[in-house]
Scaffold this active site. Structure first.
Site, PDB file in Angstrom:
ATOM      1  N   GLU A 109     -23.683  52.570  13.250  1.00  0.00           N
ATOM      2  CA  GLU A 109     -23.975  51.298  13.929  1.00  0.00           C
ATOM      3  C   GLU A 109     -23.945  51.469  15.444  1.00  0.00           C
ATOM      4  O   GLU A 109     -24.741  50.858  16.162  1.00  0.00           O
ATOM      5  CB  GLU A 109     -22.985  50.229  13.454  1.00  0.00           C
ATOM      6  CG  GLU A 109     -23.241  49.839  12.003  1.00  0.00           C
ATOM      7  CD  GLU A 109     -22.190  48.901  11.461  1.00  0.00           C
ATOM      8  OE1 GLU A 109     -20.997  49.280  11.483  1.00  0.00           O
ATOM      9  OE2 GLU A 109     -22.544  47.812  11.022  1.00  0.00           O
ATOM     10  N   GLU A 129     -19.767  51.507   3.822  1.00  0.00           N
ATOM     11  CA  GLU A 129     -18.787  50.421   3.754  1.00  0.00           C
ATOM     12  C   GLU A 129     -18.679  49.800   2.364  1.00  0.00           C
ATOM     13  O   GLU A 129     -17.611  49.377   1.944  1.00  0.00           O
ATOM     14  CB  GLU A 129     -19.128  49.332   4.770  1.00  0.00           C
ATOM     15  CG  GLU A 129     -18.946  49.728   6.224  1.00  0.00           C
ATOM     16  CD  GLU A 129     -20.184  50.379   6.823  1.00  0.00           C
ATOM     17  OE1 GLU A 129     -21.028  50.903   6.073  1.00  0.00           O
ATOM     18  OE2 GLU A 129     -20.282  50.371   8.067  1.00  0.00           O
TER      19      GLU A 129
HETATM   20  N1  T1G Z   1     -10.832  55.903   9.575  1.00  0.00           N
HETATM   21  C1  T1G Z   1      -9.627  56.505   9.635  1.00  0.00           C
HETATM   22  N2  T1G Z   1      -9.369  57.740   9.153  1.00  0.00           N
HETATM   23  C2  T1G Z   1     -10.396  58.387   8.575  1.00  0.00           C
HETATM   24  C3  T1G Z   1     -11.685  57.827   8.450  1.00  0.00           C
HETATM   25  C4  T1G Z   1     -11.879  56.525   8.992  1.00  0.00           C
HETATM   26  N3  T1G Z   1     -13.062  55.933   8.967  1.00  0.00           N
HETATM   27  N4  T1G Z   1     -12.475  58.744   7.822  1.00  0.00           N
HETATM   28  C5  T1G Z   1     -11.709  59.809   7.563  1.00  0.00           C
HETATM   29  N5  T1G Z   1     -10.475  59.612   8.005  1.00  0.00           N
HETATM   30  C6  T1G Z   1      -9.359  60.553   7.934  1.00  0.00           C
HETATM   31  C7  T1G Z   1      -8.983  60.896   6.500  1.00  0.00           C
HETATM   32  O1  T1G Z   1      -8.082  59.925   5.992  1.00  0.00           O
HETATM   33  C8  T1G Z   1      -8.330  62.247   6.688  1.00  0.00           C
HETATM   34  O2  T1G Z   1      -7.039  61.988   7.227  1.00  0.00           O
HETATM   35  C9  T1G Z   1      -9.148  62.883   7.814  1.00  0.00           C
HETATM   36  O3  T1G Z   1      -9.795  61.780   8.488  1.00  0.00           O
HETATM   37  C10 T1G Z   1     -10.205  63.838   7.312  1.00  0.00           C
HETATM   38  O4  T1G Z   1     -10.962  63.098   6.345  1.00  0.00           O
HETATM   39  C11 T1G Z   1     -17.482  48.278  11.271  1.00  0.00           C
HETATM   40  C12 T1G Z   1     -16.053  48.441   8.998  1.00  0.00           C
HETATM   41  C13 T1G Z   1     -16.041  61.503   7.388  1.00  0.00           C
HETATM   42  C14 T1G Z   1     -17.152  62.368   5.302  1.00  0.00           C
HETATM   43  O5  T1G Z   1     -16.150  55.042   5.061  1.00  0.00           O
HETATM   44  O6  T1G Z   1     -16.222  59.654   4.199  1.00  0.00           O
HETATM   45  O7  T1G Z   1     -17.063  51.673   9.733  1.00  0.00           O
HETATM   46  O8  T1G Z   1      -5.708  62.944   5.304  1.00  0.00           O
HETATM   47  O9  T1G Z   1     -10.289  64.561   4.411  1.00  0.00           O
HETATM   48  O10 T1G Z   1     -13.637  65.687   3.534  1.00  0.00           O
HETATM   49  O11 T1G Z   1     -19.207  48.539   9.750  1.00  0.00           O
HETATM   50  O12 T1G Z   1     -13.615  61.332   5.800  1.00  0.00           O
HETATM   51  O13 T1G Z   1      -6.181  64.313   7.367  1.00  0.00           O
HETATM   52  O14 T1G Z   1      -4.621  62.341   7.512  1.00  0.00           O
HETATM   53  O15 T1G Z   1     -12.159  62.843   4.179  1.00  0.00           O
HETATM   54  O16 T1G Z   1     -14.396  66.412   5.886  1.00  0.00           O
HETATM   55  C15 T1G Z   1     -16.873  53.553   7.246  1.00  0.00           C
HETATM   56  C16 T1G Z   1     -14.920  57.558   5.522  1.00  0.00           C
HETATM   57  C17 T1G Z   1     -15.582  52.940   7.671  1.00  0.00           C
HETATM   58  C18 T1G Z   1     -16.224  57.133   6.197  1.00  0.00           C
HETATM   59  C19 T1G Z   1     -15.180  63.545   6.296  1.00  0.00           C
HETATM   60  N6  T1G Z   1     -16.741  54.998   7.229  1.00  0.00           N
HETATM   61  N7  T1G Z   1     -14.649  58.968   5.726  1.00  0.00           N
HETATM   62  O17 T1G Z   1     -14.799  64.078   5.042  1.00  0.00           O
HETATM   63  O18 T1G Z   1     -12.478  64.927   5.626  1.00  0.00           O
HETATM   64  S1  T1G Z   1     -15.651  51.192   7.673  1.00  0.00           S
HETATM   65  C20 T1G Z   1     -16.355  55.631   6.102  1.00  0.00           C
HETATM   66  C21 T1G Z   1     -15.324  59.905   4.992  1.00  0.00           C
HETATM   67  C22 T1G Z   1     -16.702  50.828   8.951  1.00  0.00           C
HETATM   68  C23 T1G Z   1     -18.049  49.187  10.221  1.00  0.00           C
HETATM   69  C24 T1G Z   1     -17.170  49.395   9.042  1.00  0.00           C
HETATM   70  C25 T1G Z   1     -14.883  61.327   5.187  1.00  0.00           C
HETATM   71  C26 T1G Z   1     -15.830  62.171   6.068  1.00  0.00           C
HETATM   72  P1  T1G Z   1      -5.797  62.956   6.837  1.00  0.00           P
HETATM   73  P2  T1G Z   1     -11.453  63.841   5.018  1.00  0.00           P
HETATM   74  P3  T1G Z   1     -13.854  65.370   4.982  1.00  0.00           P
END
Ligand code: T1G
Length: 698
Positions: A109, A129
């Site tokens: 976004e 999301e």
């Molecule tokens: N926020 C906080 N922490 C996050 C995070 C996030 N969005 N994404 C990953 N982490 C942390 C995760 O908990 C882990 O922490 C570390 O990063 C490595 O992640 C306004 C409301 C990006 C594909 O849904 O899909 O945006 O365990 O082990 O396998 O519209 O992380 O090391 O302490 O998964 O290489 C939308 C979620 C949010 C993406 C990487 N975004 N993340 O995968 O590493 S809502 C998502 C992923 C939003 C807006 C809305 C994956 C990754 P720790 P990982 P990975």
């Protein structure tokens, strides 16, 4: 020479002539936490008119992977992401973004609010999301349709899938694909803007190709596909506003987002997201590990061939052992079929399938396991057979080889005692089909060495499975709890409900498949043999026996799908209730003097879930599972528990310990032996703690 100005801990500006480079550096995934949001605004203000083009890029492994999920459920801190993105889009100076790794959610976004997007080769974009029970809440539902059209946008927003850069370019979501390091690409692209080689425009000034029919059909589709879920419907409602002026559309999106944020489904799905990571974030999963360069699997049956398939798909060579050529050939054929299925599902290429098969070495000689790093035994669930095998492995396998059993409930310590190296023995309990189900229960024997346990977790990671630590008991975590609550289904049927009513009620609660359909699928003979084993071993001597109906069905040779007949009949496409089962139920009720009573769907779900929760609480109480979240992940990844409910103990927190104790005490009046309040639950009711609290205590 470029000068760099630090705005805060996570945002800096590099100035090179007329180009300003804003760098986001917020490990691990550059989530747009409050400091990032404030820093972006401050950076834009600081740049002012000192530059003629601004490029935003990220340091580290990826572009922004989304809003900071850890902030959800807490009081929102200004500035909001939508406000920040609107100000970036309204900039009079062209602003571009450079995407590497994954630009997801709020990250994409952010990019959509800039005036042009450059993807570095290998990058992916997405709006996941919906997988968190939410929807893109910072303009994604309004800006993506303006750039890439309604069908593609709805597909991306409703699937949550990651889109490769090439496809994103074809669909107009990105403007260019380049190669190089993010900062270098940002500078080069910005200079192309100045040179008129890369055009920019504000997404808000574009018009989406709105089609009310597409919206209507999509809405009907999501309601049919996921009748339980709220956010897919809200996603479509938000996208439907993209034909309004942007400001109005953003208001509709915001309201839809707030509606989703407040749902238990959002809490459940985010619990699942963090839980999947938490279960391996434990001391036992860290530290030294042993090699996993070659694996031996004993047994070419369903489980052995599934486990072998999983290892081959992860690029690990496997030596498959069977006792007879026929069994070995059957195993190889099953593995080949599994891999072909992965190719047809698009999970792997034909080349990778061929390479995987080339790493398979079938053999009839256990002596061929002498040089493997890990052996996984997957033979018949009889302790005598397993003891014999481990005794042989002890003499054949090299020093330091890990010896694992795939047993689904037998005592790993007794198996380990058959070797001179109990420290090298553990349980690796896979779930069928093992090349599809992601759960792996890692069962710690009394003498299992720390590096052996850590290697179990390393294997789970390589196989892309969710490894959960379990201690030894009958059934470990999942099957022990299943063994308890599955009796409730039998009691409900004996006391008046029909198998189909129980299945329908639980499917409306969110289970992918009701318990009687699951039994028919797995094979009713398996449950039958387990009940006879429990009887032979004198387990549950005083408990009410609920197996009469199931035993009589199995004794007729009706094992379910594999015989075309079980609780349901399978010869006419969709399963239909087997009328002869009703006759058996009536006979058993009459013999037991049971007057059938009626149950509502709610009563069926309450009994089923209360039984599941009570045994799950005992599993946490006695340490078989490390924390409540470990039980939750076992059920999400091994038992088809509805993900939007977060797992049995996350769901328990929505009821509360006090109410659960009250329910169990009420049910205990019917059957005090079966319904007993776990001490942990009584303590939680007394001191007001939740399972979420216990997870924090770790
Ligand atoms: N926020 C906080 N922490 C996050 C995070 C996030 N969005 N994404 C990953 N982490 C942390 C995760 O908990 C882990 O922490 C570390 O990063 C490595 O992640 C306004 C409301 C990006 C594909 O849904 O899909 O945006 O365990 O082990 O396998 O519209 O992380 O090391 O302490 O998964 O290489 C939308 C979620 C949010 C993406 C990487 N975004 N993340 O995968 O590493 S809502 C998502 C992923 C939003 C807006 C809305 C994956 C990754 P720790 P990982 P990975």
């Amino acid at each position: 020479m470029a000068e760099t100005t630090s705005i805060n801990d996570v945002i800096s500006i590099g100035q090179e002539g007329d180009v300003a480079l804003i760098c986001i550096d917020n490990p691990p995934v550059n989530a747009t936490g409050q400091a990032v949001r404030q820093g972006l605004l401050d950076a834009m203000a600081q740049i002012g008119t000192s530059a003629k083009v601004i490029a935003i890029y990220c340091a580290g492994r990826t572009f922004v992977a989304g809003a900071d999920i850890k902030e959800f459920g807490k009081t929102p801190l200004p500035p909001s992401l939508p406000d920040v993105l609107n100000q970036i889009e309204d900039s009079e100076i062209p602003v571009i973004s450079v995407i590497h790794g994954t630009a997801l959610g709020g990250g994409l976004e952010l990019a959509l609010a800039t005036h042009a997007r450059v993807a570095i080769e290998g990058a992916k974009i997405g709006l996941p999301e919906v997988l968190l029970g939410l929807l893109p809440g910072a303009g994604g539902t309004q800006r993506l349709p303006r750039l890439s059209g309604l069908p593609f946008s709805l597909d991306v927003i409703l699937s949550g899938r990651q889109v490769p850069a090439k496809e994103a370019l074809e669909k107009g979501a990105v403007d260019r694909v380049m190669s190089g390091e993010p900062r270098d690409v940002a500078l080069a692209a910005a200079q192309d803007v100045l040179a008129g080689k890369l055009s920019t425009r504000k997404t808000k000034n574009l018009t989406a190709d709105y089609d009310a029919k597409v919206i209507e059909e999509t809405l009907a589709g999501v309601k049919k596909k996921n009748p339980h879920l709220i956010s897919p419907v809200k996603c479509v409602e938000a996208v439907a506003a993209c034909n309004k002026p942007l400001e109005e559309g953003l208001k509709v999106e915001r309201q839809c987002f707030i509606d989703c944020m407040q749902t238990p489904q959002r809490a459940g799905l985010i619990h699942a997201f963090f839980g999947e990571r938490a279960v391996s974030n434990i001391p036992e999963a860290k530290g030294d590990t042993r090699p996993l360069d070659k694996i031996g699997v004993i047994g070419g049956g369903t489980m052995g061939s599934g486990i072998t398939t999983s290892c081959l798909m992860a690029g690990i060579p496997v030596r498959l052992i069977e006792v007879a050529q026929e069994g070995l050939d059957r195993g190889v054929a099953t593995i080949t079929k599994n891999l072909d299925g992965a190719v047809s599902r698009g999970k792997m290429s034909a080349e990778k399938r061929d390479a995987a098969l080339a790493m398979l070495e079938p053999s009839l000689a256990m002596e061929d396991l002498a040089d493997v790093d890990l052996v996984i035994e997957a033979v018949f669930e009889k302790m005598e057979i397993k003891k014999e095998i481990f005794g042989k492995l002890d003499t054949i396998c090299k020093k330091g080889a890990i010896l694992a059993s795939n047993t689904s409930y037998l005592d790993v310590n007794k198996i380990a005692e058959m070797t001179s190296r109990p420290e090298d023995v553990l349980g690796l309990h896979f779930f069928s089909p093992a090349h599809v189900m992601r759960l792996l229960e890692i069962v710690q024997g009394a003498k299992t060495a720390p590096d052996v346990l850590a290697t179990g977790f390393a294997l789970a990671k390589r196989l892309k499975k969710v490894g959960v630590l379990a201690q030894v008991c009958d059934g470990f975590i999942g099957n022990r709890i299943l063994g308890h609550y599955s009796k409730v289904n039998a009691f409900l049927v004996l006391d008046g409900a029909s198998p189909q009513q129980v299945d329908d009620a639980l499917e409306r609660f969110g289970l992918a498949m009701g318990p009687h359909k699951v039994g028919d699928l797995a094979g009713l003979d398996i449950g039958y043999m387990n009940r006879q084993r429990m009887k032979e071993e004198g387990l549950d001597p005083n408990a009410r026996y609920g197996g009469d109906v199931a035993d009589r069905i199995a004794e007729k040779g009706w094992y379910g799908r594999k015989t075309g007949k079980g609780y349901y009949l399978y010869d006419a496409g969709r399963p239909v209730p087997n009328p002869e089962v009703e006759t058996i139920i009536d006979e058993v009720r009459a013999e037991k003097g049971i007057t059938p009573q009626s149950f509502t769907d709610e009563e069926i779900v309450d009994r089923y879930m209360t039984a599941m929760i009570s045994e799950a609480a005992r599993v946490v109480e006695d340490g078989t599972a490390k924390r409540p979240v470990d039980v939750d992940m076992v059920f999400l990844f091994g038992y088809g528990f509805p993900r939007f409910r977060g797992g049995p103990l996350h769901y328990a927190d929505t009821i509360g310990a006090e109410e659960l104790v009250r329910r169990i005490e009420a049910y205990a009046k019917e059957d005090p032996n079966y319904w007993q309040v776990p001490e942990l639950l009584r303590k939680m009711a007394a001191d007001g703690t939740t399972f979420a609290d216990l997870n924090k205590e770790g």
